[in-house]
Motif scaffolding. Structure first.
Motif, PDB file in Angstrom:
ATOM      1  N   ARG A  75      47.928  57.455  43.644  1.00 53.55           N
ATOM      2  CA  ARG A  75      47.879  56.754  42.361  1.00 53.55           C
ATOM      3  C   ARG A  75      49.029  55.762  42.266  1.00 53.55           C
ATOM      4  NH1 ARG A  75      49.215  60.460  38.759  1.00 53.55           N
ATOM      5  NH2 ARG A  75      47.156  61.333  38.505  1.00 53.55           N
ATOM      6  N   GLU A  76      50.223  56.176  42.692  1.00 55.48           N
ATOM      7  CA  GLU A  76      51.392  55.292  42.636  1.00 55.48           C
ATOM      8  C   GLU A  76      51.234  54.108  43.598  1.00 55.48           C
ATOM      9  OE1 GLU A  76      54.784  53.748  41.173  1.00 55.48           O
ATOM     10  OE2 GLU A  76      53.666  55.441  40.368  1.00 55.48           O
ATOM     11  N   LEU A  77      50.678  54.356  44.780  1.00 54.54           N
ATOM     12  CA  LEU A  77      50.434  53.269  45.730  1.00 54.54           C
ATOM     13  C   LEU A  77      49.449  52.244  45.154  1.00 54.54           C
ATOM     14  CD1 LEU A  77      50.178  55.239  49.087  1.00 54.54           C
ATOM     15  CD2 LEU A  77      51.993  53.658  48.409  1.00 54.54           C
ATOM     16  N   ILE A  78      48.404  52.732  44.528  1.00 49.66           N
ATOM     17  CA  ILE A  78      47.424  51.837  43.905  1.00 49.66           C
ATOM     18  C   ILE A  78      48.079  51.029  42.797  1.00 49.66           C
ATOM     19  CG2 ILE A  78      45.330  51.774  42.475  1.00 49.66           C
ATOM     20  CD1 ILE A  78      44.384  54.230  44.150  1.00 49.66           C
ATOM     21  N   ARG A  79      48.877  51.711  41.985  1.00 55.04           N
ATOM     22  CA  ARG A  79      49.562  51.044  40.873  1.00 55.04           C
ATOM     23  C   ARG A  79      50.488  49.936  41.390  1.00 55.04           C
ATOM     24  NH1 ARG A  79      54.419  52.171  37.767  1.00 55.04           N
ATOM     25  NH2 ARG A  79      54.085  51.473  35.658  1.00 55.04           N
ATOM     26  N   GLU A  80      51.236  50.224  42.442  1.00 52.59           N
ATOM     27  CA  GLU A  80      52.140  49.222  43.008  1.00 52.59           C
ATOM     28  C   GLU A  80      51.373  48.060  43.628  1.00 52.59           C
ATOM     29  OE1 GLU A  80      55.447  48.949  42.711  1.00 52.59           O
ATOM     30  OE2 GLU A  80      55.247  50.672  41.384  1.00 52.59           O
ATOM     31  N   TYR A  81      50.241  48.347  44.278  1.00 51.43           N
ATOM     32  CA  TYR A  81      49.430  47.274  44.848  1.00 51.43           C
ATOM     33  C   TYR A  81      48.911  46.354  43.743  1.00 51.43           C
ATOM     34  CZ  TYR A  81      45.692  44.713  47.030  1.00 51.43           C
ATOM     35  OH  TYR A  81      44.875  43.694  47.464  1.00 51.43           O
ATOM     36  N   ILE A  82      48.386  46.958  42.674  1.00 52.15           N
ATOM     37  CA  ILE A  82      47.863  46.158  41.565  1.00 52.15           C
ATOM     38  C   ILE A  82      48.983  45.368  40.902  1.00 52.15           C
ATOM     39  CG2 ILE A  82      46.800  46.282  39.275  1.00 52.15           C
ATOM     40  CD1 ILE A  82      45.119  48.624  40.366  1.00 52.15           C
ATOM     41  N   ARG A  83      50.139  46.000  40.744  1.00 50.54           N
ATOM     42  CA  ARG A  83      51.289  45.295  40.152  1.00 50.54           C
ATOM     43  C   ARG A  83      51.643  44.058  40.990  1.00 50.54           C
ATOM     44  NH1 ARG A  83      56.133  48.773  38.760  1.00 50.54           N
ATOM     45  NH2 ARG A  83      55.439  48.505  36.634  1.00 50.54           N
ATOM     46  N   GLY A  84      51.729  44.218  42.299  1.00 48.35           N
ATOM     47  CA  GLY A  84      52.053  43.093  43.173  1.00 48.35           C
ATOM     48  C   GLY A  84      50.997  42.004  43.122  1.00 48.35           C
ATOM     49  N   ALA A 103      40.267  33.405  39.008  1.00 49.70           N
ATOM     50  CA  ALA A 103      40.516  32.385  40.037  1.00 49.70           C
ATOM     51  C   ALA A 103      41.900  32.562  40.659  1.00 49.70           C
ATOM     52  CB  ALA A 103      40.386  30.988  39.441  1.00 49.70           C
ATOM     53  N   HIS A 104      42.884  32.986  39.873  1.00 52.93           N
ATOM     54  CA  HIS A 104      44.230  33.210  40.398  1.00 52.93           C
ATOM     55  C   HIS A 104      44.257  34.431  41.324  1.00 52.93           C
ATOM     56  CE1 HIS A 104      45.072  31.114  36.436  1.00 52.93           C
ATOM     57  NE2 HIS A 104      45.401  30.230  37.369  1.00 52.93           N
ATOM     58  N   ILE A 105      43.555  35.478  40.941  1.00 56.02           N
ATOM     59  CA  ILE A 105      43.482  36.674  41.796  1.00 56.02           C
ATOM     60  C   ILE A 105      42.733  36.334  43.075  1.00 56.02           C
ATOM     61  CG2 ILE A 105      42.522  39.006  41.955  1.00 56.02           C
ATOM     62  CD1 ILE A 105      43.086  39.242  38.926  1.00 56.02           C
ATOM     63  N   ARG A 106      41.666  35.539  42.949  1.00 54.87           N
ATOM     64  CA  ARG A 106      40.901  35.117  44.130  1.00 54.87           C
ATOM     65  C   ARG A 106      41.786  34.326  45.086  1.00 54.87           C
ATOM     66  NH1 ARG A 106      36.186  32.477  41.975  1.00 54.87           N
ATOM     67  NH2 ARG A 106      37.519  30.656  41.778  1.00 54.87           N
ATOM     68  N   GLN A 107      42.664  33.497  44.537  1.00 63.20           N
ATOM     69  CA  GLN A 107      43.558  32.707  45.379  1.00 63.20           C
ATOM     70  C   GLN A 107      44.544  33.618  46.124  1.00 63.20           C
ATOM     71  OE1 GLN A 107      45.391  29.478  43.295  1.00 63.20           O
ATOM     72  NE2 GLN A 107      46.497  28.747  45.094  1.00 63.20           N
ATOM     73  N   VAL A 108      45.024  34.669  45.468  1.00 62.64           N
ATOM     74  CA  VAL A 108      45.938  35.607  46.123  1.00 62.64           C
ATOM     75  C   VAL A 108      45.217  36.339  47.258  1.00 62.64           C
ATOM     76  CG1 VAL A 108      47.305  37.710  45.792  1.00 62.64           C
ATOM     77  CG2 VAL A 108      47.384  35.900  44.076  1.00 62.64           C
ATOM     78  N   LEU A 109      43.937  36.681  47.044  1.00 64.11           N
ATOM     79  CA  LEU A 109      43.173  37.465  48.018  1.00 64.11           C
ATOM     80  C   LEU A 109      42.417  36.620  49.044  1.00 64.11           C
ATOM     81  CD1 LEU A 109      41.576  40.149  45.676  1.00 64.11           C
ATOM     82  CD2 LEU A 109      43.497  40.447  47.228  1.00 64.11           C
ATOM     83  N   ARG A 110      42.557  35.319  49.007  1.00 62.78           N
ATOM     84  CA  ARG A 110      41.691  34.450  49.811  1.00 62.78           C
ATOM     85  C   ARG A 110      41.739  34.731  51.317  1.00 62.78           C
ATOM     86  NH1 ARG A 110      45.860  30.916  48.191  1.00 62.78           N
ATOM     87  NH2 ARG A 110      47.108  30.251  49.956  1.00 62.78           N
ATOM     88  N   LYS A 111      42.833  35.256  51.833  1.00 59.41           N
ATOM     89  CA  LYS A 111      42.923  35.523  53.272  1.00 59.41           C
ATOM     90  C   LYS A 111      42.443  36.926  53.638  1.00 59.41           C
ATOM     91  CE  LYS A 111      46.612  32.253  54.012  1.00 59.41           C
ATOM     92  NZ  LYS A 111      48.001  32.041  54.393  1.00 59.41           N
ATOM     93  N   ASP A 112      42.211  37.767  52.634  1.00 57.54           N
ATOM     94  CA  ASP A 112      41.739  39.127  52.876  1.00 57.54           C
ATOM     95  C   ASP A 112      40.273  39.204  52.442  1.00 57.54           C
ATOM     96  OD1 ASP A 112      41.383  41.815  53.219  1.00 57.54           O
ATOM     97  OD2 ASP A 112      43.211  42.398  52.169  1.00 57.54           O
TER      98      ASP A 112
END
Length: 144
Positions: A75-84, A103-112
């Motif tokens: 749960r803490e790992l998920i929380r930290e990932y979402i926070r980042g 669109a901003h989240i999509r830009q962060v994830l565009r390489k994954d």
């Protein structure tokens, strides 16, 4: 703001400002796994997020009733990932003087690509559910 988002997320996870049960178990010196034939009072207290997390852990090879410490760690790992992820999206949004949008989240994830695909799918499901809720609450017009 990020803190408001995280507080909401914690509330949905059922972990809003209450001491963990594992801390009480550590304080009493009892850190043993419950046996399957013992009553499991904690199962009724699990939030939907925690039940889903336990089910996912089981699906990926963990025990049917994983240790609470393992669930808390995940749960803490998920929380930290979402926070980042949200912090990175906020940086992009602040450059454009906008609120965080998909669109901003999509830009962060565009390489994954797998995560981007999952995010798009979940976003589309969310939008579809919103539309269905609006249609369900709409008052039909009366024709005379």
């Amino acid at each position: 703001s990020l803190e408001t988002l995280l507080e909401t997320m914690e509330a949905e996870m059922g972990k809003a400002a209450e001491p963990s049960k594992t801390a009480a178990a550590e304080a009493s010196g009892s850190n043993k796994r419950k046996r399957d034939d013992e009553d499991d009072d904690d199962a009724a207290d699990d939030s939907p997020f925690e039940r889903t997390l336990k089910d996912l852990m089981f699906a990926y090879g963990d025990d049917k009733k994983p240790l609470q410490e393992s669930v808390d760690l995940l749960r803490e790992l998920i929380r930290e990932y979402i926070r980042g992820l949200i912090q990175d999206a906020m940086k992009i949004a602040s450059n454009n003087d906008h609120a965080v949008q998909f669109a901003h989240i999509r830009q962060v994830l565009r390489k994954d690509h797998p995560k981007l695909y999952l995010a798009r799918t979940k976003y589309n499901e969310y939008k579809q559910a919103q539309k269905q809720r609006r249609e369900a609450t709409r008052i039909p017009s009366l024709e005379f």
